[in-house]
Design an enzyme around this catalytic site. Structure first.
Site, PDB file in Angstrom:
ATOM      1  N   GLY A   9      46.073  15.642  20.664  1.00  0.00           N
ATOM      2  CA  GLY A   9      45.932  16.001  22.084  1.00  0.00           C
ATOM      3  C   GLY A   9      44.475  16.338  22.349  1.00  0.00           C
ATOM      4  N   ALA A  10      43.840  15.543  23.222  1.00  0.00           N
ATOM      5  CA  ALA A  10      42.405  15.731  23.476  1.00  0.00           C
ATOM      6  C   ALA A  10      42.159  16.313  24.863  1.00  0.00           C
ATOM      7  CB  ALA A  10      41.667  14.395  23.323  1.00  0.00           C
ATOM      8  N   SER A 184      40.697  30.792  28.569  1.00  0.00           N
ATOM      9  CA  SER A 184      40.686  30.896  30.013  1.00  0.00           C
ATOM     10  C   SER A 184      39.768  29.805  30.544  1.00  0.00           C
ATOM     11  CB  SER A 184      40.148  32.281  30.349  1.00  0.00           C
ATOM     12  OG  SER A 184      40.366  32.583  31.661  1.00  0.00           O
ATOM     13  N   GLU A 185      40.262  28.994  31.478  1.00  0.00           N
ATOM     14  CA  GLU A 185      39.446  27.876  31.972  1.00  0.00           C
ATOM     15  C   GLU A 185      38.129  28.376  32.530  1.00  0.00           C
ATOM     16  OE1 GLU A 185      41.260  24.891  34.411  1.00  0.00           O
ATOM     17  OE2 GLU A 185      43.128  25.122  33.306  1.00  0.00           O
ATOM     18  N   CYS A 296      48.923  28.050  33.885  1.00  0.00           N
ATOM     19  CA  CYS A 296      49.630  28.778  32.821  1.00  0.00           C
ATOM     20  C   CYS A 296      50.468  29.963  33.278  1.00  0.00           C
ATOM     21  CB  CYS A 296      48.624  29.249  31.785  1.00  0.00           C
ATOM     22  SG  CYS A 296      47.663  27.888  31.144  1.00  0.00           S
ATOM     23  N   PHE A 297      49.953  30.772  34.192  1.00  0.00           N
ATOM     24  CA  PHE A 297      50.673  32.008  34.533  1.00  0.00           C
ATOM     25  C   PHE A 297      52.115  31.716  34.993  1.00  0.00           C
ATOM     26  CE2 PHE A 297      46.954  35.116  35.607  1.00  0.00           C
ATOM     27  CZ  PHE A 297      46.572  35.070  34.287  1.00  0.00           C
TER      28      PHE A 297
HETATM   29  C1  UGA Z   1      44.986  32.373  31.643  1.00  0.00           C
HETATM   30  C2  UGA Z   1      44.749  33.555  30.704  1.00  0.00           C
HETATM   31  O1  UGA Z   1      43.771  34.437  31.278  1.00  0.00           O
HETATM   32  C3  UGA Z   1      44.286  33.081  29.341  1.00  0.00           C
HETATM   33  O2  UGA Z   1      44.169  34.190  28.447  1.00  0.00           O
HETATM   34  C4  UGA Z   1      45.322  32.097  28.781  1.00  0.00           C
HETATM   35  O3  UGA Z   1      44.949  31.619  27.509  1.00  0.00           O
HETATM   36  C5  UGA Z   1      45.435  30.931  29.754  1.00  0.00           C
HETATM   37  O4  UGA Z   1      45.878  31.422  31.029  1.00  0.00           O
HETATM   38  C6  UGA Z   1      46.414  29.934  29.186  1.00  0.00           C
HETATM   39  O5  UGA Z   1      47.551  30.294  28.932  1.00  0.00           O
HETATM   40  O6  UGA Z   1      46.017  28.805  28.933  1.00  0.00           O
HETATM   41  P1  UGA Z   1      43.440  30.877  33.192  1.00  0.00           P
HETATM   42  O7  UGA Z   1      44.714  30.334  33.740  1.00  0.00           O
HETATM   43  O8  UGA Z   1      42.365  29.943  32.826  1.00  0.00           O
HETATM   44  O9  UGA Z   1      43.732  31.757  31.891  1.00  0.00           O
HETATM   45  O10 UGA Z   1      42.865  31.828  34.317  1.00  0.00           O
HETATM   46  P2  UGA Z   1      42.542  33.345  34.559  1.00  0.00           P
HETATM   47  O11 UGA Z   1      41.098  33.570  34.467  1.00  0.00           O
HETATM   48  O12 UGA Z   1      43.403  34.256  33.780  1.00  0.00           O
HETATM   49  O13 UGA Z   1      42.931  33.470  36.101  1.00  0.00           O
HETATM   50  C7  UGA Z   1      44.230  33.143  36.573  1.00  0.00           C
HETATM   51  C8  UGA Z   1      44.308  33.328  38.067  1.00  0.00           C
HETATM   52  O14 UGA Z   1      44.251  34.697  38.429  1.00  0.00           O
HETATM   53  C9  UGA Z   1      43.152  32.670  38.831  1.00  0.00           C
HETATM   54  O15 UGA Z   1      43.626  32.094  40.016  1.00  0.00           O
HETATM   55  C10 UGA Z   1      42.219  33.824  39.127  1.00  0.00           C
HETATM   56  O16 UGA Z   1      41.383  33.613  40.214  1.00  0.00           O
HETATM   57  C11 UGA Z   1      43.233  34.927  39.407  1.00  0.00           C
HETATM   58  N1  UGA Z   1      42.711  36.283  39.204  1.00  0.00           N
HETATM   59  C12 UGA Z   1      42.233  36.661  38.002  1.00  0.00           C
HETATM   60  C13 UGA Z   1      42.751  37.177  40.254  1.00  0.00           C
HETATM   61  O17 UGA Z   1      43.201  36.863  41.365  1.00  0.00           O
HETATM   62  N2  UGA Z   1      42.301  38.450  40.047  1.00  0.00           N
HETATM   63  C14 UGA Z   1      41.797  38.860  38.845  1.00  0.00           C
HETATM   64  O18 UGA Z   1      41.396  40.048  38.733  1.00  0.00           O
HETATM   65  C15 UGA Z   1      41.761  37.922  37.806  1.00  0.00           C
END
Ligand code: UGA
Length: 521
Positions: A9-10, A184-185, A296-297
């Site tokens: 997976g790339a 985290s992206e 992811c969330f």
């Molecule tokens: C998330 C997790 O943070 C990573 O640890 C995890 O590895 C990853 O999912 C995954 O499972 O692959 P990511 O989805 O890249 O990472 O994004 P986040 O930086 O966590 O942000 C998620 C969302 O929450 C974004 O829309 C961001 O803008 C929002 N956010 C984040 C807020 O609205 N408030 C905050 O204080 C932080």
């Protein structure tokens, strides 16, 4: 001593992971493989398939090292892109060869939410993962350590073990490990280089423990030993889902409090700071927003909800489902707020949306709150101009109009600059925390200096050597808000969907500022 690894997976996980392993472990031959030739070609070209701060620099450094090793520095074999014949990182479609040769195989395969059948909308689809493991069962002639890297439903290790038992010829031993990614992206390379922890789940047997140690051996090349935590498979698989659920829960919690602030006149930024300064709470993930997004969330929470329901834990399932519900509520509430501030009607009014990705520094729009926003505004008849520094025009167009009756001609405009989007707009909505959009007092310079890359690898140096490889790199260009406000018309409203702007400063420029969870002055 591990000599060869493969990442199957790339995508977002496999490509960067393979690059970091190759970079940090010059003695390990790393093969990143994918059945999709397009993505492989992109990795082997100067235009990488994804933008991640520090990725192109690191890839180039690995290739450069391969180039030097042609002159006898290393004896690793392999075929790199750009005509280099001797570097320890390869991207190819040779899945079977990579499996045959590798001692450790990382499964970096996407596991989307199931779109049909039992568990539709909540369970994770592991079809592609199973297909890869079937190939391993068929092809492997030596013992393999198989590592679940991308997110999987809890219990997948057991499923894969059964699959291997049934389908392999029994001549080799397979050990399954769980080693979830916490990337985290936007900060993937930094997260890989400086992880908060590395989890390795294994069977609690001597061979499981041995495999776990072997994987730890790789990480120890750049990660302190005390951050590498060994545990059982179920705990490791569940920890991944739990971490994302808890992170999303924090954002949902602060957003729910923001709605109370808006009704009472309290300021969510004070509340967030006050709570975040408690050392037990911390300030991370307490930034209010128009709604969290990303690939992811939602997916991981639904997976947890599905698991809880399957275990008969209905209250637990409902508890976690409510974290997603509050997020949907927040997105709808934000849109409603815009309409209400524009006198209950946005039809035929020009609204600029700055930022379309689900957060800054990425072109990914999965579940982005901006999608709900733009679709909602279009459905209400507004004229919407969208600008995002990284998301391609075609993607914005497709996401904005999907499942909508076609917008009126000219109702949606995708702009090349923020200024173009804002000119003539009655309202500007800031939908991501992109550094470019921040007002002067809040602007943060954007560079890769936090990655601890060798000093020679600054971006200018890289540009000189290989301009093509840096096509995705952007110079931080702060927005001139004075010009933006001057170019607006009518109500001149600025909606701050990420609370990243300085309201006082903007009011001083002659517009109305509306933040999340704040009294509107
Ligand atoms: C998330 C997790 O943070 C990573 O640890 C995890 O590895 C990853 O999912 C995954 O499972 O692959 P990511 O989805 O890249 O990472 O994004 P986040 O930086 O966590 O942000 C998620 C969302 O929450 C974004 O829309 C961001 O803008 C929002 N956010 C984040 C807020 O609205 N408030 C905050 O204080 C932080």
């Amino acid at each position: 001593m591990v000599r060869k690894v493969a990442c199957i997976g790339a995508g977002f996980v496999g490509g960067p992971l393979g690059t970091v392993i190759a970079s940090q472990c010059p003695d390990i031959q790393t093969a990143v493989v994918d059945i999709n030739p397009e993505i492989v070609d992109a990795w082997n070209s100067d235009t990488l398939p994804l933008y991640e701060s520090g990725l192109s620099e690191m890839l180039l450094a690995v290739r450069e090292r391969g180039h030097n090793s042609v002159r006898g520095v290393s004896s690793n074999e392999g075929h790199c892109a750009n005509g280099l014949t001797n570097c320890n990182l390869t991207f190819s479609t040779s899945v079977e060869v990579a499996i045959e040769e590798a001692e450790i195989i990382f499964l970096c395969i996407d596991t989307p939410t199931k779109s049909t059948g039992p568990g539709e909308g909540s369970a994770l689809d592991i079809t592609n993962l199973e297909a890869a493991v079937r190939t391993i069962a068929r092809v492997a002639k030596t013992d393999k350590i198989i590592v679940e890297k991308s997110t999987v439903p809890c219990g997948t290790a057991g499923t894969l073990r059964d699959l291997l038992k049934n389908e392999a010829n029994g001549a080799c031993h397979f050990e399954i490990l769980s080693n979830p990614e916490f990337l985290s992206e936007g900060t993937i390379i930094s997260d890989l280089l400086h992880p908060s922890r590395i989890l390795i789940g294994s069977e609690m047997t001597p061979s499981g423990r041995k495999a776990s140690d072997k994987l730890a051996e790789i990480y120890r090349k750049w990660v302190p030993d005390d951050l590498i935590i060994h545990m059982d498979l179920w705990s490791s698989e569940l920890s991944k889902l739990a971490a994302n659920a808890l992170l999303a829960q924090r954002v949902s919690s602060i957003n729910s409090l923001a709605s109370i602030c808006e009704e009472t006149g309290a300021d969510i930024d004070f509340v967030s700071t006050a709570c975040g300064l408690d050392r037990r709470i911390t300030r991370a993930m307490l930034q209010p927003s128009l709604g969290w997004g990303g690939g992811c969330f939602k997916k991981d929470i639904f997976c947890l909800v599905y698991l809880a329901r399957g275990l008969g834990l209905e209250e637990v399932a409902n508890y976690w489902a409510s974290v997603v519900e509050i997020n949907e509520y927040q997105k709808a509430r934000f849109l409603k707020g815009i309409i209400s501030h524009m006198h209950g009607c946005v039809a035929k009014k020009s609204i600029a949306v700055l930022g379309f990705a689900f957060k800054k520094n990425t072109s990914d729009t999965k579940n982005s709150a901006a999608i709900t926003l733009v679709r909602g505004l279009l459905a209400e008849g507004a004229f919407v101009s969208v600008y995002d520094p990284l998301v391609p025009e075609s993607k914005i167009l497709a996401d904005s109009t999907m499942r909508l009756s076609k917008p009126e001609p000219g109702q949606l405009q995708i702009c090349k600059t923020a200024y173009q989007a804002c000119t003539g707009a009655e309202a500007v909505v800031v939908a991501t925390d992109c550094d470019d959009f921040q007002t002067p007092s809040r602007a943060i310079p954007r560079d890769s200096s936090n990655l601890n890359l060798p000093p020679t690898l600054n971006s200018r140096h890289m540009d000189e050597r290989n301009p093509g490889l840096n096509v995705h790199m952007r110079i931080h260009k702060p927005l001139d808000w004075r010009s933006v406000v001057d170019s607006m018309q009518g109500l001149k409203l600025i909606f701050d969907g990420r609370n990243v702007l300085d309201g006082e400063y903007l009011r001083g420029l002659g517009c109305r500022y509306v933040g999340i969870g704040k009294r509107v002055a």
